[in-house]
Design a protein around this motif. Structure first.
Motif, PDB file in Angstrom:
ATOM      1  N   LEU A   3       0.829  -1.201   0.000  1.00  0.00           N
ATOM      2  CA  LEU A   3       0.000   0.000   0.000  1.00  0.00           C
ATOM      3  C   LEU A   3       0.865   1.254   0.000  1.00  0.00           C
ATOM      4  O   LEU A   3       0.614   2.205  -0.743  1.00  0.00           O
ATOM      5  N   SER A   4       1.908   1.259   0.821  1.00  0.00           N
ATOM      6  CA  SER A   4       2.812   2.414   0.874  1.00  0.00           C
ATOM      7  C   SER A   4       3.489   2.632  -0.474  1.00  0.00           C
ATOM      8  O   SER A   4       3.556   3.759  -0.977  1.00  0.00           O
ATOM      9  N   ALA A   5       3.986   1.572  -1.078  1.00  0.00           N
ATOM     10  CA  ALA A   5       4.668   1.689  -2.370  1.00  0.00           C
ATOM     11  C   ALA A   5       3.704   2.083  -3.478  1.00  0.00           C
ATOM     12  O   ALA A   5       4.075   2.783  -4.427  1.00  0.00           O
ATOM     13  N   ARG A  10      10.972   1.740  -0.034  1.00  0.00           N
ATOM     14  CA  ARG A  10      11.444   2.156   1.275  1.00  0.00           C
ATOM     15  C   ARG A  10      10.818   3.445   1.804  1.00  0.00           C
ATOM     16  O   ARG A  10      11.256   3.961   2.836  1.00  0.00           O
ATOM     17  N   SER A  11       9.804   3.982   1.149  1.00  0.00           N
ATOM     18  CA  SER A  11       9.223   5.237   1.632  1.00  0.00           C
ATOM     19  C   SER A  11       8.697   5.098   3.045  1.00  0.00           C
ATOM     20  O   SER A  11       8.807   6.024   3.859  1.00  0.00           O
ATOM     21  N   VAL A  12       8.140   3.938   3.390  1.00  0.00           N
ATOM     22  CA  VAL A  12       7.631   3.729   4.738  1.00  0.00           C
ATOM     23  C   VAL A  12       8.769   3.733   5.750  1.00  0.00           C
ATOM     24  O   VAL A  12       8.622   4.231   6.872  1.00  0.00           O
ATOM     25  N   GLU A  13       9.930   3.228   5.361  1.00  0.00           N
ATOM     26  CA  GLU A  13      11.073   3.223   6.285  1.00  0.00           C
ATOM     27  C   GLU A  13      11.644   4.621   6.466  1.00  0.00           C
ATOM     28  O   GLU A  13      12.063   4.988   7.574  1.00  0.00           O
ATOM     29  N   GLN A  14      11.661   5.424   5.413  1.00  0.00           N
ATOM     30  CA  GLN A  14      12.130   6.804   5.573  1.00  0.00           C
ATOM     31  C   GLN A  14      11.230   7.555   6.548  1.00  0.00           C
ATOM     32  O   GLN A  14      11.718   8.325   7.388  1.00  0.00           O
ATOM     33  N   ALA A  15       9.926   7.353   6.455  1.00  0.00           N
ATOM     34  CA  ALA A  15       9.013   7.997   7.390  1.00  0.00           C
ATOM     35  C   ALA A  15       9.263   7.521   8.816  1.00  0.00           C
ATOM     36  O   ALA A  15       9.222   8.308   9.769  1.00  0.00           O
ATOM     37  N   TRP A  16       9.540   6.226   8.981  1.00  0.00           N
ATOM     38  CA  TRP A  16       9.799   5.673  10.311  1.00  0.00           C
ATOM     39  C   TRP A  16      11.063   6.277  10.917  1.00  0.00           C
ATOM     40  O   TRP A  16      11.095   6.651  12.092  1.00  0.00           O
TER      41      TRP A  16
END
Length: 785
Positions: free
Chosen positions: A234-236, A431-437
């Motif tokens: 979903l994030s990607a 990796r957008s979700v990891e950058q936000a984390w």
């Protein structure tokens, strides 16, 4: 021919009574022997010959044979028709394509150590032993407040595993497969995401599965059990939609499909919905201590999103007892991270920018259409079937398959103009979700800078501030390093027969136009060019950046007003900063005021009603406060023109919008000068409140026309935060939401912040576990409420 016993004979002694009282009896004749005659008695117990009745029976048998033949033919036709339907795509399908075990979901939940607290406004502030535990509780709390929207969002990530409810869901299922999002996540989930991030994703999925297990009547079909990979998909999937991929696809696949201007404020996530494919704006401001009147560092977080739906902001707060996380902010349904907000040491705001992140390549195909030319050679197109399964009724579904073609550039789409390959900036990044984390956990600007260096988000301006008084405006973008060649226009369609035009590398963060710790003492962002921020020599120079980056040079009205207002302040007090944020005026150089000048220069003497309306427009001062009596006519006339480009449609002429606005106001209000607040409304359920603001003003309210002539706020300011690091070291965080923390109409928090929002008021956010517990009106473990 010998027939098996009992095939058409009845044994001796078997009889039945007719409706007229006579007894019908059969005598058994052995195989090969003439069958016994049917005999019936006129009176009970007497048997006599009835030759006429025998002839009648023969007639009945003939009729029965005809009926049976007809039924056989009809049945055969039905079977043939069903067979044809199955060939065309009809399928028997389970109502759930996944097998959900509630006991397993409950068992997985028992492994997490977390609590949910709720303050007086119902905002969930979750406390976990570590990050995954907090993500588990966040998912459960969000499900309590808005389980249907969370499910709708995550269903978009299913692709071929979705049992689509309608055509729009089937289109989304095709898109996920065409972009290869699920395949990319499956390939890179273990390698590209850290162990911690995968644990967070899977714990978030555990929270949703736990809620589904405890509330089976709310559980939708074919989604559960949700997996960590679903959440990552979903994030990607969302990431490229924020930088316009939806519009590009819509223009390729359905170029003639109309877009409804009344819904132009909505973010297009379903890509072919009749909506705009980008949010219409966001604001952000940061002021350093040396420019602040009282020596404080301040940050205004003001991202504009639709007020309802899968990308409306949801407020939450995540705390971990390991000390790594104490972050209050906003997130979207189906997301395990908070995308903007603040911790006691650092805060960050998010907006979108508009560089060139998507390229279209026109392919040269072979005569049979199966190959494309690249560097003088013919290359086979990669082809795989995409499956869309649409639920009809009961166990029946309609399966549609379409080929998905890919070249070395990316997915290929054919239309009447040819075959085009698509390549976008995050096509290979999950990796957008990891950058936000990582951004949530940053404790100062240096750590935040390190998170930004991931460049995993396609297009995201960030305004950041920390407790040390450092501020920054980051132009975050995953910008392709393209071949610079005279005559090559990367903003148009690119030749698809050259491999040197297929980019694979991206510009590093330091090559982009940022402003970090400027001497001006402030930075701002309003979806405008990064080359005009303070109006001083500190602003980045456009000449320093390649034209192929496609960095925008546009100034929004919000930017024109913000730059002018901030530059006019020698020092910036809290009150002055908020006055800038809630400014409701159009700048003289804005498109809206240019249209006003154009209308007033036109001759309307031929129509007394339009002549009077032009007088009203002449009186308008360019503001959109609730008491303004000319704003209603002005916005109704000019907004359809200014928002048309955002919808990808041709702007209508003033000669069309002007009389239409006059007629609409007179029909519904009986005057050309109703108070703007009577027209401009914040609406939810039975609640309807007057609000100031308008499209592309700093007090952003993007309106959708209603049948009664009013406007309903469809997007704009929404969830906002004000972070302050005061001169004495105290940290204060303030927030307001346009509606409330719950999306359930029976909740007291469905509308409990509307008055506060309309009044430009704030509420204090407790920070730290002790303060959160002290402010809580409810504390419970997930599932024990």
């Amino acid at each position: 021919m010998k027939k098996p016993p009992g095939s058409h004979h009845r044994p001796r002694g078997v009889s039945r009574r007719r409706s007229d009282g006579r007894i019908m009896s059969w005598r058994y004749s052995p195989p090969g022997v003439r069958s016994s005659r049917l005999r019936a008695s006129k009176t009970p117990g007497r048997v006599a010959d009835r030759a006429p009745e025998k002839r009648g029976l023969r007639g009945d048998c003939h009729m029965n044979r005809i009926v049976k033949l007809a039924l056989f033919v009809l049945s055969a036709l039905v079977f043939v028709m069903i067979g044809v339907l199955f060939v065309l795509g009809l399928r028997l399908s389970a109502l759930e394509l996944r097998s959900f075990d509630p006991e397993a979901a409950i068992e997985a939940a028992s492994r997490h150590d977390a609590e949910i607290t709720r303050d007086a406004f119902g905002v969930p502030r979750v406390i976990g032993a570590a990050g995954p535990d907090a993500a588990f509780a966040l998912a459960f709390a969000h499900a309590e407040d808005d389980f249907p929207t969370v499910q709708d969002a995550l269903r978009q990530a299913l692709g071929r595993d979705m049992l689509a409810a309608d055509e729009s869901e089937a289109v989304t299922a095709w898109l996920v497969q065409a972009l290869g999002v699920r395949a990319l996540v499956a390939e890179r989930y273990d390698s590209d995401l850290s162990d911690e991030m995968r644990a967070v994703l899977e714990a978030y999925a555990d929270g949703l599965n736990y809620y589904a297990a405890l509330h089976p009547h709310e559980r939708g079909r074919d989604l559960f059990p949700v997996t960590g990979e679903d959440v990552a998909v979903l994030s990607a999937f969302y990431s490229p939609m924020f930088y316009g991929l939806g519009r590009v696809l819509a223009d390729l696949v359905a170029p003639d499909r109309p877009r409804e201007a009344g819904r132009g404020q909505e973010l297009q996530v379903f890509w072919l919905e009749e909506t705009s494919d980008s949010e219409l704006g966001s604001n952000a401001f940061a002021v350093a201590p040396h420019r602040s009147e009282d020596g404080a560092t301040r940050l205004i977080i003001n991202s504009h999103q639709p007020v309802e739906g899968p990308v409306a902001w949801y407020e939450a707060h995540m705390i971990t007892r390991d000390g790594r996380l104490d972050f209050a902010g906003g997130t979207f349904p189906g997301s395990p991270v908070l995308h903007l907000g603040a911790n006691p040491r650092l805060g960050h705001a998010a907006t979108v920018n508009a560089p060139d992140l998507i390229d279209l390549y026109e392919l040269v195909l072979s005569d049979d259409g199966r190959r494309y030319r690249l560097d003088g050679e013919w290359i086979e197109l990669e082809i795989e079937p995409a499956r869309m399964l649409v639920h009809l009724w009961g166990p029946f579904a309609w399966q549609v398959t379409r080929p998905v073609e890919r070249s070395a550039h990316g997915p290929v789409i054919r239309n009447d103009q040819g075959a085009f390959a698509l390549r976008h900036a995050t096509h290979d990044d999950i990796r957008s979700v990891e950058q936000a984390w990582r951004s949530m956990q940053a404790r100062d600007l240096s750590e935040y800078h390190a998170a930004m260096e991931m460049l995993a988000m396609g297009n995201t301006n960030r305004i950041a501030a920390d407790r040390d008084g450092r501020i920054a405006r980051y132009y975050g973008a995953r910008l392709p390093l393209r071949l610079e060649e005279p005559g090559l226009d990367w903003s148009g369609v690119i030749p698809g027969d050259r491999s040197d035009l297929i980019w694979t590398q991206f510009a590093p963060l330091d090559a982009l136009p940022h402003m970090i710790d400027p001497e001006a003492g402030y930075v701002l962002e309003a979806n405008h060019t990064p080359f005009i921020v303070t109006g001083t020599d500190e602003d980045p120079d456009q000449a320093d950046f390649p034209q192929s980056f496609g960095i925008e040079t546009r100034m929004t009205n919000r930017a024109l007003r913000a730059v002018e207002l901030m530059a006019s302040l020698e020092t910036v007090s809290r009150e002055a900063l908020l006055a800038v944020k809630f400014d409701d005026a159009y700048h003289p150089e804005s498109e809206m005021m240019a249209l006003r000048r154009q209308l007033l220069a036109m001759d309307w003497d031929f129509d007394p009603a339009l002549q009077e309306a032009a007088r009203v427009i002449a009186l308008w001062d360019g503001r959109t406060d609730r008491e303004n009596r000319q704003a209603a006519l002005a916005v109704k006339v000019f907004a359809p023109i200014t928002t048309a480009p955002l919808l990808g449609i041709e702007p209508p002429p003033l000669t069309e919008t002007f009389p239409a606005a006059v007629e609409r106001l007179m029909t519904h209000f009986g005057t050309l000068e109703p108070e703007w607040g009577k027209v401009n409304r914040l609406v939810r359920g039975e609640a309807s409140i007057a609000v100031s603001g308008g499209p592309d003003v700093l007090r952003a309210v993007y309106p959708a026309p209603q049948e009664d002539g009013t406007y309903r706020m469809a997007a704009g300011d929404g969830l906002m935060f004000l972070a302050e690091w005061l001169a004495d070291g105290e940290f204060a965080l303030w927030a307001v939401h346009q509606f409330g923390s719950s999306n359930r109409p029976d909740s007291p928090h469905f509308t409990d912040q509307m008055d506060m929002f309309a009044a430009h008021d704030w509420r204090r956010v407790p920070m730290g576990e002790d303060a959160v517990r002290a402010a809580a009106v409810e504390i419970y473990r997930p599932g024990a409420r």
